[in-house]
Design an enzyme around this catalytic site. Structure first.
Site, PDB file in Angstrom:
ATOM      1  N   ARG A  52       3.263  -5.416  -2.098  1.00 24.78           N
ATOM      2  CA  ARG A  52       4.683  -5.705  -1.858  1.00 24.78           C
ATOM      3  C   ARG A  52       5.136  -6.860  -2.735  1.00 24.78           C
ATOM      4  O   ARG A  52       4.348  -7.744  -3.080  1.00 24.78           O
ATOM      5  CB  ARG A  52       4.915  -6.065  -0.388  1.00 24.78           C
ATOM      6  N   THR A 108       7.569  -0.290   5.891  1.00 24.90           N
ATOM      7  CA  THR A 108       8.469   0.563   5.116  1.00 24.90           C
ATOM      8  C   THR A 108       9.383   1.348   6.061  1.00 24.90           C
ATOM      9  O   THR A 108       8.900   2.072   6.924  1.00 24.90           O
ATOM     10  CB  THR A 108       7.659   1.554   4.259  1.00 24.90           C
ATOM     11  N   HIS A 197       3.000   7.576   8.033  1.00 20.21           N
ATOM     12  CA  HIS A 197       3.789   6.589   8.773  1.00 20.21           C
ATOM     13  C   HIS A 197       3.792   6.896  10.265  1.00 20.21           C
ATOM     14  O   HIS A 197       4.303   7.926  10.689  1.00 20.21           O
ATOM     15  CB  HIS A 197       5.235   6.479   8.291  1.00 20.21           C
ATOM     16  N   HIS A 220      -1.976   1.668  10.523  1.00 19.66           N
ATOM     17  CA  HIS A 220      -1.900   0.783  11.678  1.00 19.66           C
ATOM     18  C   HIS A 220      -2.768   1.249  12.854  1.00 19.66           C
ATOM     19  O   HIS A 220      -3.480   0.444  13.462  1.00 19.66           O
ATOM     20  CB  HIS A 220      -0.431   0.642  12.114  1.00 19.66           C
TER      21      HIS A 220
HETATM   22  N1  PXP Z   1       2.551   5.818   4.011  1.00 23.36           N
HETATM   23  C1  PXP Z   1       3.437   4.930   3.537  1.00 23.36           C
HETATM   24  C2  PXP Z   1       4.232   5.297   2.336  1.00 23.36           C
HETATM   25  C3  PXP Z   1       3.610   3.669   4.145  1.00 23.36           C
HETATM   26  O1  PXP Z   1       4.500   2.803   3.643  1.00 23.36           O
HETATM   27  C4  PXP Z   1       2.811   3.342   5.255  1.00 23.36           C
HETATM   28  C5  PXP Z   1       2.959   2.009   5.913  1.00 23.36           C
HETATM   29  O2  PXP Z   1       2.548   1.001   5.082  1.00 23.36           O
HETATM   30  C6  PXP Z   1       1.869   4.288   5.699  1.00 23.36           C
HETATM   31  C7  PXP Z   1       1.781   5.526   5.086  1.00 23.36           C
HETATM   32  C8  PXP Z   1       0.959   4.001   6.839  1.00 23.36           C
HETATM   33  O3  PXP Z   1       1.710   3.918   8.003  1.00 23.36           O
HETATM   34  P1  PXP Z   1       1.027   3.437   9.343  1.00 23.36           P
HETATM   35  O4  PXP Z   1       0.516   2.056   9.110  1.00 23.36           O
HETATM   36  O5  PXP Z   1       2.133   3.501  10.344  1.00 23.36           O
HETATM   37  O6  PXP Z   1      -0.089   4.397   9.642  1.00 23.36           O
END
Ligand code: PXP
Length: 244
Positions: A52, A108, A197, A220
């Site tokens: 970032r 994001t 995500h 996460h």
């Molecule tokens: N894909 C993208 C493009 C992301 O920005 C993120 C979060 O950083 C993830 C996947 C992973 O998301 P999560 O942490 O909610 O599993």
């Protein structure tokens, strides 16, 4: 079966909470390289990090070191700015996923508006591809975004699963349907189709009812479970679910 890409940003989040500016301290932990190799041992087929602009978790040196140590695939998420792009061109990850980025957000939020930003994105896609890097775009599961990404010649898209993951039970099926339709269109357009995500050990099951995914990028929920069962076990548990 979709492949599993593990996003290890939050390993760096934990490190930065204590060792901000002290990365060379002998006590500095947890290590992103150790995390990546634990994920790979447990069956992950790719490691994802997001460099970032505010460097809130992953640092440049993480990315350069990961590049040299990862044996599967390095997927680098980045916002479309010249500073980060130049770094990506030095790191040469296997894949770049272009994401929207704003300083205020916790994570994001929303997908990249490819329709609106096509002109700027085209140059970035061309530079990355000329360097031999596969390009993906993180987009909402919307027809016009998929068509715009395909028109730019990107190899892959990552469909944003956040609306599905956060939907109340009454809207969950609608969100799944949007993903199903988007997945189909993107496949018809010849794109590699990934998703990410908010995916966790529970909501991943219904996503698997949609066939044709190439990869899920999950961060996460895996890092959270790792606090209780260890990172290798947390990754293994997710790989097992993907295989079911
Ligand atoms: N894909 C993208 C493009 C992301 O920005 C993120 C979060 O950083 C993830 C996947 C992973 O998301 P999560 O942490 O909610 O599993």
């Amino acid at each position: 079966m979709p492949k599993l890409g593990v996003n290890i940003d939050h390993v760096a989040t934990l490190r930065q909470a204590r060792y901000l500016g002290l990365l060379d301290s002998p006590n500095c932990e947890p290590h992103t390289l150790e995390a990546a190799s634990a994920c790979e041992r447990a069956g992950a087929e790719g490691i994802t990090v997001h460099l970032r602009a505010d460097r809130r978790h992953i640092q440049d040196q993480d990315v350069f070191r990961l590049r040299n140590s990862i044996i599967t695939k390095l997927n680098l998420e980045l916002g479309n700015t010249s500073e980060i792009l130049e770094t990506a061109l030095q790191v040469l990850p296997d894949e770049v996923c272009l994401v929207p980025e704003s300083r205020q957000e916790v994570t994001t939020e929303g997908g990249l508006d490819v329709v609106k930003n096509a002109k700027n994105l085209r140059k970035t896609v061309e530079r990355l591809q000329a360097a031999g890097i596969r390009v993906s775009m993180f987009i909402e599961p919307m027809g016009e975004q998929i068509v715009a990404a395909a028109d730019l010649g990107t190899e892959a898209v990552e469909l944003h699963t956040g609306a599905y993951a956060n939907a109340t039970p009454e809207f969950r099926e609608d969100e799944l349907e949007r993903l199903r339709a988007a997945q189909k269109l993107a496949t018809e357009k010849g794109l590699i189709v990934n998703a990410g995500h908010g995916i966790n050990y529970d909501n991943v099951r219904a996503l698997l009812g949609i066939k044709g995914w190439n990869e899920f990028n999950i961060g996460h929920s895996i890092v959270s479970r790792a606090l209780f069962v260890g990172l290798e076990n947390a990754v293994r548990d997710m790989v097992r679910l993907l295989k079911e």
